[in-house]
Design a protein around this motif. Structure first.
Motif, mmCIF file in Angstrom:
data_model
loop_
_atom_site.group_PDB
_atom_site.id
_atom_site.type_symbol
_atom_site.label_atom_id
_atom_site.label_comp_id
_atom_site.label_asym_id
_atom_site.label_seq_id
_atom_site.Cartn_x
_atom_site.Cartn_y
_atom_site.Cartn_z
ATOM 1 N N PRO A 1 0.817 -1.222 0.000
ATOM 2 C CA PRO A 1 0.000 0.000 0.000
ATOM 3 C C PRO A 1 0.847 1.268 0.000
ATOM 4 N N ILE A 2 1.978 1.231 0.707
ATOM 5 C CA ILE A 2 2.855 2.394 0.720
ATOM 6 C C ILE A 2 3.502 2.574 -0.642
ATOM 7 N N GLN A 3 3.907 1.478 -1.276
ATOM 8 C CA GLN A 3 4.475 1.569 -2.617
ATOM 9 C C GLN A 3 3.471 2.171 -3.589
ATOM 10 N N SER A 4 2.220 1.763 -3.475
ATOM 11 C CA SER A 4 1.174 2.300 -4.337
ATOM 12 C C SER A 4 0.982 3.796 -4.110
ATOM 13 N N CYS A 5 1.029 4.203 -2.844
ATOM 14 C CA CYS A 5 0.893 5.617 -2.517
ATOM 15 C C CYS A 5 2.033 6.433 -3.123
ATOM 16 N N VAL A 6 3.255 5.916 -3.032
ATOM 17 C CA VAL A 6 4.428 6.600 -3.593
ATOM 18 C C VAL A 6 4.292 6.737 -5.110
ATOM 19 N N THR A 7 3.896 5.646 -5.766
ATOM 20 C CA THR A 7 3.726 5.671 -7.221
ATOM 21 C C THR A 7 2.682 6.696 -7.633
ATOM 22 N N ASN A 8 1.550 6.691 -6.959
ATOM 23 C CA ASN A 8 0.480 7.635 -7.282
ATOM 24 C C ASN A 8 0.914 9.075 -7.048
ATOM 25 N N PHE A 9 1.682 9.301 -5.986
ATOM 26 C CA PHE A 9 2.143 10.658 -5.676
ATOM 27 C C PHE A 9 3.000 11.221 -6.804
ATOM 28 N N PHE A 10 3.970 10.434 -7.267
ATOM 29 C CA PHE A 10 4.855 10.930 -8.318
ATOM 30 C C PHE A 10 4.137 11.061 -9.657
ATOM 31 N N GLN A 11 3.209 10.177 -9.935
ATOM 32 C CA GLN A 11 2.421 10.314 -11.159
ATOM 33 C C GLN A 11 1.604 11.596 -11.124
ATOM 34 N N ASN A 12 1.014 11.886 -9.974
ATOM 35 C CA ASN A 12 0.216 13.102 -9.842
ATOM 36 C C ASN A 12 1.084 14.348 -9.976
ATOM 37 N N LEU A 13 2.318 14.265 -9.495
ATOM 38 C CA LEU A 13 3.223 15.409 -9.552
ATOM 39 C C LEU A 13 3.575 15.796 -10.982
ATOM 40 N N SER A 14 3.534 14.828 -11.888
ATOM 41 C CA SER A 14 3.901 15.098 -13.276
ATOM 42 C C SER A 14 2.729 15.587 -14.123
ATOM 43 N N VAL A 15 1.529 15.568 -13.581
ATOM 44 C CA VAL A 15 0.332 15.899 -14.368
ATOM 45 C C VAL A 15 0.318 17.351 -14.868
ATOM 46 N N PRO A 16 0.692 18.365 -14.071
ATOM 47 C CA PRO A 16 0.671 19.731 -14.607
ATOM 48 C C PRO A 16 1.550 19.905 -15.842
ATOM 49 N N TYR A 17 2.729 19.288 -15.843
ATOM 50 C CA TYR A 17 3.609 19.391 -17.007
ATOM 51 C C TYR A 17 3.002 18.679 -18.207
ATOM 52 N N THR A 18 2.327 17.561 -17.966
ATOM 53 C CA THR A 18 1.617 16.881 -19.042
ATOM 54 C C THR A 18 0.529 17.776 -19.617
ATOM 55 N N ALA A 19 -0.178 18.482 -18.750
ATOM 56 C CA ALA A 19 -1.244 19.381 -19.215
ATOM 57 C C ALA A 19 -0.677 20.484 -20.103
ATOM 58 N N VAL A 20 0.472 21.030 -19.712
ATOM 59 C CA VAL A 20 1.109 22.083 -20.513
ATOM 60 C C VAL A 20 1.465 21.556 -21.902
ATOM 61 N N ASN A 21 2.041 20.370 -21.959
ATOM 62 C CA ASN A 21 2.412 19.797 -23.251
ATOM 63 C C ASN A 21 1.178 19.472 -24.095
ATOM 64 N N ASN A 22 0.102 19.044 -23.462
ATOM 65 C CA ASN A 22 -1.127 18.818 -24.214
ATOM 66 C C ASN A 22 -1.661 20.121 -24.797
ATOM 67 N N LEU A 23 -1.550 21.205 -24.045
ATOM 68 C CA LEU A 23 -1.961 22.504 -24.572
ATOM 69 C C LEU A 23 -1.100 22.905 -25.765
ATOM 70 N N LEU A 24 0.210 22.716 -25.647
ATOM 71 C CA LEU A 24 1.126 23.064 -26.732
ATOM 72 C C LEU A 24 0.859 22.231 -27.982
ATOM 73 N N GLN A 25 0.327 21.041 -27.794
ATOM 74 C CA GLN A 25 0.008 20.167 -28.924
ATOM 75 C C GLN A 25 -1.403 20.389 -29.454
ATOM 76 N N GLY A 26 -2.139 21.308 -28.839
ATOM 77 C CA GLY A 26 -3.490 21.595 -29.282
ATOM 78 C C GLY A 26 -4.524 20.591 -28.812
ATOM 79 N N LYS A 27 -4.185 19.783 -27.823
ATOM 80 C CA LYS A 27 -5.122 18.781 -27.309
ATOM 81 C C LYS A 27 -5.785 19.341 -26.041
ATOM 82 N N PHE A 28 -6.771 20.206 -26.269
ATOM 83 C CA PHE A 28 -7.363 20.955 -25.168
ATOM 84 C C PHE A 28 -8.226 20.082 -24.259
#
Length: 307
Positions: free
Chosen positions: A90-117
């Motif tokens: 469960p702790i490993q799962s929490c760690v994985t989810n935390f880091f995945q969530n941390l990368s989401v804003p940068y993913t959103a920026v790249n989706n905007l730059l690619q026109g995928k609103f």
């Protein structure tokens, strides 16, 4: 005087970081590999005769791959296996989810730059929901609400803009890449939120934990490749290159690859010798406590939000 001291410290810090990055080279080299089982149970590579990877630096690349393999065998590999045994799932799962969530804003920026609103809007929803109801990203509430997960970087954005990948390269310390993605790495580096931690020690521990967590997720794939691939370098090169092409083309059904398993160049901000101690709080208890809040939110999303 202060500027001089800071400059020297910075260069010493990056030297230590570079040495550690050599230990994660294999993890990144293998992070996007796949095997496709045939009808008789024999594993086949994803490469085919119609699509050969442009690899003019093969001799150099093979040497770097072998070097990364040896270093991983004696450093990151044992650490990740120890982490898997000591830290509760469960702790490993929490760690994985935390880091995945941390990368989401940068993913959103790249989706905007690619026109995928639409995708960018989904990313924003994922980040807000998981950062709040999901307790800082520890619980992936957004996936339970069926909000899609994306993984975008600046190399993919350049590919969307028409920039060709160029030659395949195995970077001495950072793993597999191509000319386009290598040129995009500085943007990915400065966008990594782990690099902006005020306290260096906290930043180093956090970043190393991310590297180990990613390496743990790749262990099954690495073991399988050791068993079935006759030419591990060629397998790695072909699989990675096809996965990157699929990423740029937004091929969602490219089987066998885990988009959550990725190591960015920002992971260079670590120091080799650290000790990871597992938290004592189980995320299973956290999820049970949060359930009365989570379920109404999911229901609200299903009923009210249309992206």
């Amino acid at each position: 005087m202060m500027n001089t001291i800071h400059y020297s410290h910075k260069h010493s810090y990056w030297l230590a970081s570079a040495l550690f990055m050599s230990s994660i080279g294999l993890a990144q080299a293998q992070e996007t590999q796949s095997v496709q089982p045939s009808s008789d149970g024999v594993a086949l590579t994803v490469a085919n005769d119609e699509s050969e990877v442009y690899d003019p630096f093969e001799k150099f690349n093979r040497a770097m791959y072998d070097s990364n393999t040896v270093i991983d065998k004696y450093t990151l590999g044992p650490v990740s296996r120890g982490y898997s045994k000591v830290v509760p799932k469960p702790i490993q799962s929490c760690v994985t989810n935390f880091f995945q969530n941390l990368s989401v804003p940068y993913t959103a920026v790249n989706n905007l730059l690619q026109g995928k609103f639409k995708a960018a809007g989904q990313d924003v929803c994922r980040f807000v929901i998981n950062s709040t109801v999901g307790l800082g990203g520890c619980i992936d509430v957004a996936s339970k609400a069926k909000i899609p997960k994306h993984n975008e970087d600046f190399g993919q954005t350049l590919g969307k803009w028409g920039v060709k990948p160029g030659a395949y390269v195995m970077l001495p310390l950072l793993g597999p890449s191509n000319i386009r993605d290598t040129l995009a790495m500085p943007v990915d580096f400065f966008a990594n939120p782990l690099g902006y931690k005020k306290f260096i020690k906290i930043r180093n521990y956090t970043t190393l934990l991310k590297v180990v967590d990613t390496r743990v997720q790749l262990q099954g794939t690495l073991d399988l490749i050791d068993e079935v691939a006759l030419d591990k370098y060629a397998f790695s090169r072909d699989a990675w290159s096809q996965k990157r092409e699929a990423d740029v083309s937004d091929v969602d059904d490219f089987e066998g690859f885990d988009e959550s398993a990725s190591i960015s160049i920002g992971d260079a901000q670590v120091i080799a010798e650290v000790t990871i101690q597992a938290p004592t709080v189980s995320t299973q208890r956290v999820e049970q406590a949060a359930q009365p809040v989570v379920e109404p939110v999911i229901h609200l999303i299903d009923e009210k939000i249309t992206l």
